[in-house]
Design a protein around this motif. Structure first.
Motif, PDB file in Angstrom:
ATOM      1  N   LYS A   1     -21.669  29.276  -1.706  1.00 33.85           N
ATOM      2  CA  LYS A   1     -21.068  29.941  -2.871  1.00 33.85           C
ATOM      3  C   LYS A   1     -19.668  30.485  -2.580  1.00 33.85           C
ATOM      4  N   ALA A   2     -19.014  29.984  -1.532  1.00 33.72           N
ATOM      5  CA  ALA A   2     -17.667  30.447  -1.200  1.00 33.72           C
ATOM      6  C   ALA A   2     -16.601  29.756  -2.045  1.00 33.72           C
ATOM      7  N   GLY A   3     -16.945  28.599  -2.660  1.00 29.85           N
ATOM      8  CA  GLY A   3     -15.999  27.892  -3.515  1.00 29.85           C
ATOM      9  C   GLY A   3     -15.524  26.557  -2.975  1.00 29.85           C
ATOM     10  N   LYS A   4     -16.173  26.035  -1.940  1.00 35.25           N
ATOM     11  CA  LYS A   4     -15.763  24.746  -1.357  1.00 35.25           C
ATOM     12  C   LYS A   4     -15.853  23.616  -2.375  1.00 35.25           C
ATOM     13  N   SER A   5     -16.982  23.513  -3.054  1.00 34.10           N
ATOM     14  CA  SER A   5     -17.159  22.450  -4.057  1.00 34.10           C
ATOM     15  C   SER A   5     -16.212  22.637  -5.232  1.00 34.10           C
ATOM     16  N   SER A   6     -16.007  23.887  -5.633  1.00 35.38           N
ATOM     17  CA  SER A   6     -15.057  24.165  -6.721  1.00 35.38           C
ATOM     18  C   SER A   6     -13.646  23.759  -6.319  1.00 35.38           C
ATOM     19  N   LEU A   7     -13.289  23.992  -5.067  1.00 30.37           N
ATOM     20  CA  LEU A   7     -11.966  23.604  -4.590  1.00 30.37           C
ATOM     21  C   LEU A   7     -11.793  22.086  -4.629  1.00 30.37           C
ATOM     22  N   ILE A   8     -12.804  21.357  -4.178  1.00 32.66           N
ATOM     23  CA  ILE A   8     -12.747  19.886  -4.219  1.00 32.66           C
ATOM     24  C   ILE A   8     -12.695  19.407  -5.669  1.00 32.66           C
ATOM     25  N   ASP A   9     -13.548  19.988  -6.531  1.00 32.27           N
ATOM     26  CA  ASP A   9     -13.524  19.606  -7.947  1.00 32.27           C
ATOM     27  C   ASP A   9     -12.164  19.880  -8.573  1.00 32.27           C
TER      28      ASP A   9
ATOM     29  N   MET B   1       0.838  -1.177   0.000  1.00 30.28           N
ATOM     30  CA  MET B   1       0.000   0.000   0.000  1.00 30.28           C
ATOM     31  C   MET B   1       0.885   1.243   0.000  1.00 30.28           C
ATOM     32  N   ARG B   2       0.562   2.183  -0.864  1.00 31.71           N
ATOM     33  CA  ARG B   2       1.342   3.414  -0.948  1.00 31.71           C
ATOM     34  C   ARG B   2       0.963   4.398   0.156  1.00 31.71           C
ATOM     35  N   GLU B   3       1.971   5.112   0.621  1.00 37.11           N
ATOM     36  CA  GLU B   3       1.719   6.185   1.574  1.00 37.11           C
ATOM     37  C   GLU B   3       1.782   7.502   0.810  1.00 37.11           C
ATOM     38  N   ILE B   4       0.681   8.254   0.831  1.00 38.10           N
ATOM     39  CA  ILE B   4       0.594   9.528   0.117  1.00 38.10           C
ATOM     40  C   ILE B   4       0.201  10.611   1.113  1.00 38.10           C
ATOM     41  N   LYS B   5       0.959  11.695   1.123  1.00 39.87           N
ATOM     42  CA  LYS B   5       0.675  12.828   1.997  1.00 39.87           C
ATOM     43  C   LYS B   5       0.720  14.100   1.163  1.00 39.87           C
ATOM     44  N   PHE B   6      -0.393  14.836   1.122  1.00 39.74           N
ATOM     45  CA  PHE B   6      -0.434  16.103   0.401  1.00 39.74           C
ATOM     46  C   PHE B   6       0.327  17.158   1.191  1.00 39.74           C
ATOM     47  N   LEU B   7       1.135  17.943   0.490  1.00 38.29           N
ATOM     48  CA  LEU B   7       1.905  19.012   1.129  1.00 38.29           C
ATOM     49  C   LEU B   7       1.312  20.394   0.852  1.00 38.29           C
ATOM     50  N   SER B   8       1.095  20.704  -0.434  1.00 43.93           N
ATOM     51  CA  SER B   8       0.572  22.021  -0.790  1.00 43.93           C
ATOM     52  C   SER B   8      -0.272  21.927  -2.050  1.00 43.93           C
ATOM     53  N   TYR B   9      -1.094  22.950  -2.253  1.00 44.55           N
ATOM     54  CA  TYR B   9      -1.987  22.972  -3.404  1.00 44.55           C
ATOM     55  C   TYR B   9      -2.181  24.402  -3.875  1.00 44.55           C
ATOM     56  N   GLU B  10      -2.184  24.564  -5.200  1.00 44.47           N
ATOM     57  CA  GLU B  10      -2.433  25.872  -5.821  1.00 44.47           C
ATOM     58  C   GLU B  10      -3.478  25.684  -6.910  1.00 44.47           C
ATOM     59  N   VAL B  11      -4.398  26.633  -7.012  1.00 42.79           N
ATOM     60  CA  VAL B  11      -5.410  26.599  -8.067  1.00 42.79           C
ATOM     61  C   VAL B  11      -5.628  28.019  -8.588  1.00 42.79           C
ATOM     62  N   ASN B  12      -5.738  28.151  -9.900  1.00 44.38           N
ATOM     63  CA  ASN B  12      -5.964  29.449 -10.541  1.00 44.38           C
ATOM     64  C   ASN B  12      -6.997  29.300 -11.650  1.00 44.38           C
ATOM     65  N   ASP B  13      -7.853  30.304 -11.781  1.00 46.43           N
ATOM     66  CA  ASP B  13      -8.838  30.379 -12.874  1.00 46.43           C
ATOM     67  C   ASP B  13      -9.685  29.125 -12.999  1.00 46.43           C
ATOM     68  N   PHE B  14     -10.111  28.567 -11.911  1.00 42.86           N
ATOM     69  CA  PHE B  14     -10.917  27.350 -11.947  1.00 42.86           C
ATOM     70  C   PHE B  14     -12.314  27.694 -11.448  1.00 42.86           C
ATOM     71  N   GLN B  15     -13.307  27.567 -12.317  1.00 47.60           N
ATOM     72  CA  GLN B  15     -14.685  27.928 -11.997  1.00 47.60           C
ATOM     73  C   GLN B  15     -14.691  29.319 -11.375  1.00 47.60           C
ATOM     74  N   GLY B  16     -15.158  29.477 -10.159  1.00 43.29           N
ATOM     75  CA  GLY B  16     -15.204  30.794  -9.530  1.00 43.29           C
ATOM     76  C   GLY B  16     -13.958  31.158  -8.736  1.00 43.29           C
ATOM     77  N   ILE B  17     -12.951  30.297  -8.745  1.00 43.87           N
ATOM     78  CA  ILE B  17     -11.731  30.552  -7.973  1.00 43.87           C
ATOM     79  C   ILE B  17     -10.729  31.290  -8.852  1.00 43.87           C
TER      80      ILE B  17
END
Length: 140
Positions: free
Chosen positions: A36-44, A1-17
């Motif tokens: 409408k704050a962008g939670k679902s857009s962030l997950i997507d 089983m792989r061990e995966i740990k997210f460190l950082s994330y960047e998103v630009n020009d995605f839906q309303g973000i």
């Protein structure tokens, strides 16, 4: 089983973000906000980065990721792009995904909204462009 740990994330020009970045902490990262704050857009956007699909398992040809203006028209200069940095089995990996539009313009340089825009997609791991990789297939 792989061990995966997210460190950082960047998103630009995605839906309303327009632009958003954050670092994951060592425990649980919680996303909360008003409607409408962008939670679902962030997950997507995060799912799109890894799989090329959204939370409803739709490819980006079937859900709108490009921001729109107040008239509801696609913003042609927007380039949805995401970057996820993580550790996979002790090795730092960076996954990036970007969508660019090839915009048709008239002779005077105006955008021709009557014609369909063509999209160009790029997916890269550690700076190397891929179509469908073994890594991406494992992540799906």
């Amino acid at each position: 089983m792989r061990e995966i740990k997210f460190l950082s994330y960047e998103v630009n020009d995605f839906q309303g973000i327009d632009s958003f970045s954050f670092n994951f902490n060592d425990k649980t990262t919680t996303i909360f906000g008003t409607n409408k704050a962008g939670k679902s857009s962030l997950i997507d956007s995060l799912l799109w980065t890894v799989t090329g699909k959204n939370a409803l398992n739709q490819a980006d040809t079937n859900f709108d990721i490009i921001p729109v203006d107040k008239a509801g028209r696609v913003i042609p200069d927007a380039e949805p792009r995401t970057k996820l940095t993580m550790i996979v089995d002790g090795i730092i990996k960076t996954i990036e995904r970007k969508l660019s539009l090839k915009v048709q313009r008239s002779i005077d340089g105006e955008i021709d909204f009557s014609r369909r825009f063509k999209a160009e997609r790029t997916f890269s791991i550690d700076g190397m462009n891929y179509k469908k990789t073994p890594f991406e297939k494992e992540m799906i």
